[in-house]
Design an enzyme around this catalytic site. Structure first.
Site, PDB file in Angstrom:
ATOM      1  N   CYS A   1       0.835  -1.192   0.000  1.00  0.00           N
ATOM      2  CA  CYS A   1       0.000   0.000   0.000  1.00  0.00           C
ATOM      3  C   CYS A   1       0.881   1.257   0.000  1.00  0.00           C
ATOM      4  O   CYS A   1       1.402   1.655   1.047  1.00  0.00           O
ATOM      5  CB  CYS A   1      -0.908  -0.014   1.228  1.00  0.00           C
ATOM      6  SG  CYS A   1      -1.839   1.499   1.420  1.00  0.00           S
TER       7      CYS A   1
ATOM      8  N   CYS B   1      -0.277   4.060   2.240  1.00  0.00           N
ATOM      9  CA  CYS B   1      -0.057   3.833   3.682  1.00  0.00           C
ATOM     10  C   CYS B   1       1.416   4.051   4.041  1.00  0.00           C
ATOM     11  O   CYS B   1       1.726   4.630   5.076  1.00  0.00           O
ATOM     12  CB  CYS B   1      -0.405   2.398   4.072  1.00  0.00           C
ATOM     13  SG  CYS B   1      -1.953   1.808   3.436  1.00  0.00           S
ATOM     14  N   ASP B   2       2.302   3.555   3.210  1.00  0.00           N
ATOM     15  CA  ASP B   2       3.711   3.437   3.610  1.00  0.00           C
ATOM     16  C   ASP B   2       4.684   4.315   2.826  1.00  0.00           C
ATOM     17  O   ASP B   2       5.862   4.382   3.180  1.00  0.00           O
ATOM     18  CB  ASP B   2       4.157   1.971   3.474  1.00  0.00           C
ATOM     19  CG  ASP B   2       3.291   1.041   4.314  1.00  0.00           C
ATOM     20  OD1 ASP B   2       2.797   1.487   5.368  1.00  0.00           O
ATOM     21  OD2 ASP B   2       3.102  -0.118   3.919  1.00  0.00           O
TER      22      ASP B   2
END
Ligand code: NAP
Length: 327
Positions: free
Chosen positions: A136, A139-140
């Site tokens: 993701c 997300c990261d």
């Protein structure tokens, strides 16, 4: 564990399909409970800009869109709970739905549990998940500022992830197992026009090298034309190779295809068990768009409502739900 009998319909999943089903059922006075699952709001909550959901000419952030969908369903009474599904017993009615917190007995079930990111399947990939291996970008991505990273995959997801990651990374290499990308032309053009993105075709990742302390340091690659192995410096690996439906709880209970997608009746969302309906990415391996998921959530709610009426279940319940004698 406490058993709840106050909801006629349980919806599993809170992405576009689940939220739309909840909206339609609530407006029909069939107040459902939505078990939101591990990722409340579904996959759109881990994307950035959604440019192709009608009604938002300037685009809208995925989490914002899901927040609005949820609010719209809640406005008409739908109940959302942050609970994860553990098991289902569909062998008799009432169905018994067990979450990590409660047991729900219900007349009808709508499965809108979505899909999860697929993994390459390397032991080293698994070992370094969260330590340089990610599924993701939104997300990261932030953790990879100034780093050289690799995105595996050739579809729209890979193009989207790669493009997004250029905000942080110094360089992004897309590694694809074939010569041609699967992604749509517009997404390909966007990625190919980005000076920070390189492409490596006909190549697979054989091993992720690194440690939990130091993160990813390099990747061992195989050229599928020459079979040659090589090693490439990389400080992160983003895997974007598609998704698999979240249907393991229904194996042996509902008819699934060989990839695990729930098989519904032709032109309907009903499944092999009367009273159980499925919509969104647990059914659809072709379109997999937010808008198609929302559309099928609407269909599931309408099919469910008609079935409850046909079975005279609606008549047995006095409104508001919870004050009825249905035994
Ligand atoms: P996808 O279209 O199925 O593409 C998966 C890619 O990963 C393919 O290129 C595939 O290679 C590759 N792949 C699969 N398994 C692999 C493995 N084990 N090792 C290496 N490579 C592997 O999946 P997606 O990109 O997630 O897209 C899914 C759907 O969502 C599509 O309909 C897409 O249009 C949509 N989507 C849309 C947007 C957008 O419009 N903004 C963004 C994301 C996704 P092959 O090509 O060789 O099969």
């Amino acid at each position: 564990m406490e058993t709840i009998k106050e909801f006629r319909v349980v919806i599993i999943g809170s992405g576009p399909a689940g939220c739309t089903a909840a909206l339609y059922l609530s407006r029909a006075n069939l107040i459902p409970i939505v078990l939101e699952g591990m990722q409340p709001g579904g996959q759109l909550t881990i994307t950035t800009e959604v440019e192709n959901y009608p009604g938002f000419p300037e685009g809208i952030l995925g989490p914002k869109l899901m927040d609005l969908m949820r609010q719209q369903a809640e406005r008409f009474g739908a109940v959302f709970r942050m609970e994860n599904l553990e098991s289902v017993d569909l062998s008799s009615r009432l169905f018994r739905i067990t979450s990590d917190q409660k047991i729900y007995e219900c007349e009808a079930l709508i499965i809108a549990a979505g899909a999860s990111a697929m993994q390459i399947g390397l032991p080293s990939e698994k070992a370094l998940q969260g330590f340089g291996v990610s599924y993701c970008a939104t997300c990261d991505g932030f953790f990879f500022k100034g780093k050289e990273i690799v995105v595996v995959g050739g579809g729209d997801s890979a193009m989207e992830e790669a493009t997004f990651l250029t905000k942080f990374a110094s360089k992004v290499t897309v590694i694809h197992r074939r010569e041609e990308l699967r992604a749509s032309k517009i997404m390909q053009d966007r990625a190919k026009g980005n000076p920070k993105i390189d492409f490596l075709f006909n190549t697979t990742v054989e091993e992720v090298v690194g440690s939990k302390d130091g993160g990813v340091t390099s990747l061992k690659l195989r050229n599928l034309h020459t079979n040659e192995l090589s090693e490439m410096k990389a400080q992160g690996l983003f895997v974007a190779i598609g998704h698999t439906p979240n249907t393991s709880a229904y194996r042996g209970k509902l008819k699934l295809d060989e990839r695990g997608y729930i098989i519904t009746n032709p032109h309907a969302t009903s499944t092999t068990i009367p009273g159980v309906f499925a919509c969104g990415d647990v059914v659809d391996h072709i379109y997999r768009q937010a808008i198609t998921a929302a559309g099928s959530g609407c269909q599931a709610a309408l099919d469910c409502e008609r079935w409850l009426t046909h079975e005279r279940i609606t008549e047995r319940w006095d409104l508001p739900a919870g004050e009825e004698d249905r035994k």
